[in-house]
Motif scaffolding. Sequence first.
Motif, short mmCIF file in Angstrom:
data_model
loop_
_atom_site.label_atom_id
_atom_site.label_comp_id
_atom_site.label_asym_id
_atom_site.label_seq_id
_atom_site.Cartn_x
_atom_site.Cartn_y
_atom_site.Cartn_z
N ARG A 8 0.89 -1.17 0.00
CA ARG A 8 0.00 0.00 0.00
C ARG A 8 0.92 1.21 0.00
O ARG A 8 2.05 1.12 0.49
CB ARG A 8 -0.87 0.07 1.27
CG ARG A 8 -1.82 -1.07 1.52
CD ARG A 8 -2.53 -0.89 2.86
NE ARG A 8 -1.58 -0.72 3.96
CZ ARG A 8 -0.94 -1.68 4.58
NH1 ARG A 8 -1.11 -2.94 4.23
NH2 ARG A 8 -0.08 -1.43 5.56
N ALA A 9 0.43 2.35 -0.48
CA ALA A 9 1.26 3.55 -0.46
C ALA A 9 1.64 3.87 0.99
O ALA A 9 0.77 3.96 1.86
CB ALA A 9 0.49 4.72 -1.07
N GLY A 10 2.92 3.96 1.26
CA GLY A 10 3.38 4.32 2.60
C GLY A 10 3.58 3.14 3.54
O GLY A 10 4.15 3.31 4.62
N ALA A 11 3.12 1.95 3.14
CA ALA A 11 3.13 0.80 4.06
C ALA A 11 4.55 0.38 4.46
O ALA A 11 4.79 0.00 5.61
CB ALA A 11 2.40 -0.39 3.44
N PHE A 59 -5.34 7.23 -11.91
CA PHE A 59 -4.35 8.17 -11.41
C PHE A 59 -4.80 9.55 -11.92
O PHE A 59 -5.00 9.73 -13.11
CB PHE A 59 -2.96 7.83 -11.96
CG PHE A 59 -1.87 8.69 -11.39
CD1 PHE A 59 -1.09 8.24 -10.33
CD2 PHE A 59 -1.63 9.96 -11.91
CE1 PHE A 59 -0.08 9.04 -9.81
CE2 PHE A 59 -0.63 10.77 -11.38
CZ PHE A 59 0.15 10.30 -10.33
N ILE A 60 -4.99 10.50 -11.01
CA ILE A 60 -5.48 11.82 -11.41
C ILE A 60 -4.36 12.84 -11.28
O ILE A 60 -3.75 12.95 -10.21
CB ILE A 60 -6.67 12.27 -10.54
CG1 ILE A 60 -7.76 11.18 -10.50
CG2 ILE A 60 -7.26 13.58 -11.06
CD1 ILE A 60 -8.80 11.42 -9.44
N CYS A 61 -4.10 13.55 -12.35
CA CYS A 61 -3.07 14.58 -12.35
C CYS A 61 -3.67 15.84 -12.96
O CYS A 61 -3.81 15.94 -14.18
CB CYS A 61 -1.86 14.11 -13.16
SG CYS A 61 -0.50 15.28 -13.13
N LYS A 62 -4.10 16.76 -12.10
CA LYS A 62 -4.69 18.01 -12.61
C LYS A 62 -4.75 19.03 -11.48
O LYS A 62 -4.47 18.72 -10.31
CB LYS A 62 -6.08 17.75 -13.17
CG LYS A 62 -7.11 17.29 -12.15
CD LYS A 62 -8.46 17.17 -12.83
CE LYS A 62 -9.53 16.76 -11.87
NZ LYS A 62 -10.83 16.58 -12.48
N SER A 63 -5.16 20.24 -11.85
CA SER A 63 -5.30 21.29 -10.86
C SER A 63 -6.72 21.25 -10.29
O SER A 63 -7.67 21.06 -11.04
CB SER A 63 -5.03 22.64 -11.54
OG SER A 63 -4.83 23.62 -10.58
N VAL A 64 -6.85 21.38 -8.97
CA VAL A 64 -8.19 21.36 -8.36
C VAL A 64 -8.37 22.59 -7.46
O VAL A 64 -7.39 23.21 -7.02
CB VAL A 64 -8.43 20.09 -7.50
CG1 VAL A 64 -8.42 18.84 -8.37
CG2 VAL A 64 -7.41 19.97 -6.38
N THR A 65 -9.65 22.91 -7.21
CA THR A 65 -9.96 24.03 -6.32
C THR A 65 -10.17 23.51 -4.91
O THR A 65 -10.88 22.52 -4.71
CB THR A 65 -11.23 24.77 -6.81
OG1 THR A 65 -11.03 25.14 -8.17
CG2 THR A 65 -11.48 26.03 -5.98
N LEU A 66 -9.53 24.18 -3.97
CA LEU A 66 -9.57 23.75 -2.57
C LEU A 66 -10.05 24.88 -1.69
O LEU A 66 -9.95 26.05 -2.06
CB LEU A 66 -8.15 23.33 -2.14
CG LEU A 66 -7.60 22.16 -2.95
CD1 LEU A 66 -6.10 22.30 -3.13
CD2 LEU A 66 -7.96 20.84 -2.32
N ARG A 67 -10.60 24.50 -0.53
CA ARG A 67 -11.06 25.51 0.41
C ARG A 67 -10.35 25.35 1.75
O ARG A 67 -10.19 24.25 2.25
CB ARG A 67 -12.58 25.40 0.62
CG ARG A 67 -13.13 26.48 1.58
CD ARG A 67 -14.61 26.33 1.85
NE ARG A 67 -15.40 26.50 0.63
CZ ARG A 67 -16.09 25.52 0.04
NH1 ARG A 67 -16.13 24.33 0.57
NH2 ARG A 67 -16.76 25.76 -1.06
N ALA A 105 -1.81 14.83 -7.88
CA ALA A 105 -1.22 13.79 -8.74
C ALA A 105 -1.14 12.51 -7.91
O ALA A 105 -0.15 12.25 -7.24
CB ALA A 105 0.16 14.22 -9.23
N HIS A 106 -2.23 11.75 -7.91
CA HIS A 106 -2.23 10.53 -7.09
C HIS A 106 -3.26 9.52 -7.59
O HIS A 106 -4.21 9.87 -8.27
CB HIS A 106 -2.50 10.88 -5.62
CG HIS A 106 -3.82 11.55 -5.39
ND1 HIS A 106 -3.93 12.86 -4.98
CD2 HIS A 106 -5.09 11.10 -5.50
CE1 HIS A 106 -5.22 13.18 -4.85
NE2 HIS A 106 -5.93 12.13 -5.16
N ALA A 107 -3.03 8.26 -7.21
CA ALA A 107 -4.00 7.18 -7.49
C ALA A 107 -4.68 6.73 -6.21
O ALA A 107 -5.74 6.14 -6.23
CB ALA A 107 -3.29 5.99 -8.14
#
Lengths: 86, 226
Positions: B58-61, B111-119, B142-144
């Motif tokens: 797992r990622a980080g495992a 896997f999503i690699c794009k710019s997103v809006t955050l609050r 940029a993560h799956a």
Amino acid sequence: MATKEFLVKVLIEPKPELLDPQGHAVEIAMHELGLETARETRVGKLVKYKVQAASEEEVRKKAIDISNELLVNPIIEIFSIEVETL
Amino acid sequence: MKAAVIVLPGSNCDMDAYHVLKDLLQLETELLWHRETDLSKFDLIVVPGGFAYGDYLRAGAIARFAPAVQALPDYIEAKRGFVLGICNGFQVLTEAGLLPGALARNIDRKFICKSVTLRIENADSPFTHLFKPGETLELPIAHAEGRYFDTPAQLEKLEKNKQIFLTYAEENPNGSVNNIAGIMNESKTVFGLMPHPERNSETLLGSGAGLKFFQSLVYSLEAVHG
């Protein structure tokens, strides 16, 4: 004490309450290939290893410990263990 | 003041974080190899993005057992400084139990690699105090495996303690519960987020809004150290 060799299989799957998109996609493909009644498809993983120990009880105990410590993330996964004497 | 960026086998955003701290904020910064265990001289430790140990299992495992990561609990317990996990670094911190919850596979499997809006949900923390409450900003993701998940009881605790500092504002790209993009520990010393502020810290790369997170941390440290 004499030790024997065992084969351990740790079967890991996503927790029931966690949506499993991989299982969902596989299930749709299974339906399209004619297995229309397939349901609750979950895709997990198998970790198997051979290990030396004095008893199956010891093997199971250590398998549970290493699963909780490393192999499984209990927040998102559940697991079961199968032990075979070689 | 001194910062460290932990370099794990497979880290690939270590130089980006180093560049922001060293070149943009003129902070004395070291790249810290994962075999190192002495964190005492650092006021800020960054666990960067990437694919530590190939994300195997797992990622980080596996990364959570790296000596430098194993040294983090004592560092945090002693309130020696701040710890920041970005993307894969966030995954490492949750796997290590230093932040609650887990990051599961994205809801659409991609896997999503794009710019997103955050609050900004909580501007009252050392990592966010230069923002206004409710302010929105754009950062790349940029993560799956970025789908934040935890039990309802634990989520309630996060909400009650205002530990969720960042959420996805317009679309929820990965299926995270409660739109969670970033959280902190109860004592506001450990921060983790899936978006990459270090990749939008200069106007050359976008709005540069990510820099404010790092500036917040540096100002907070200055307030302590003078």
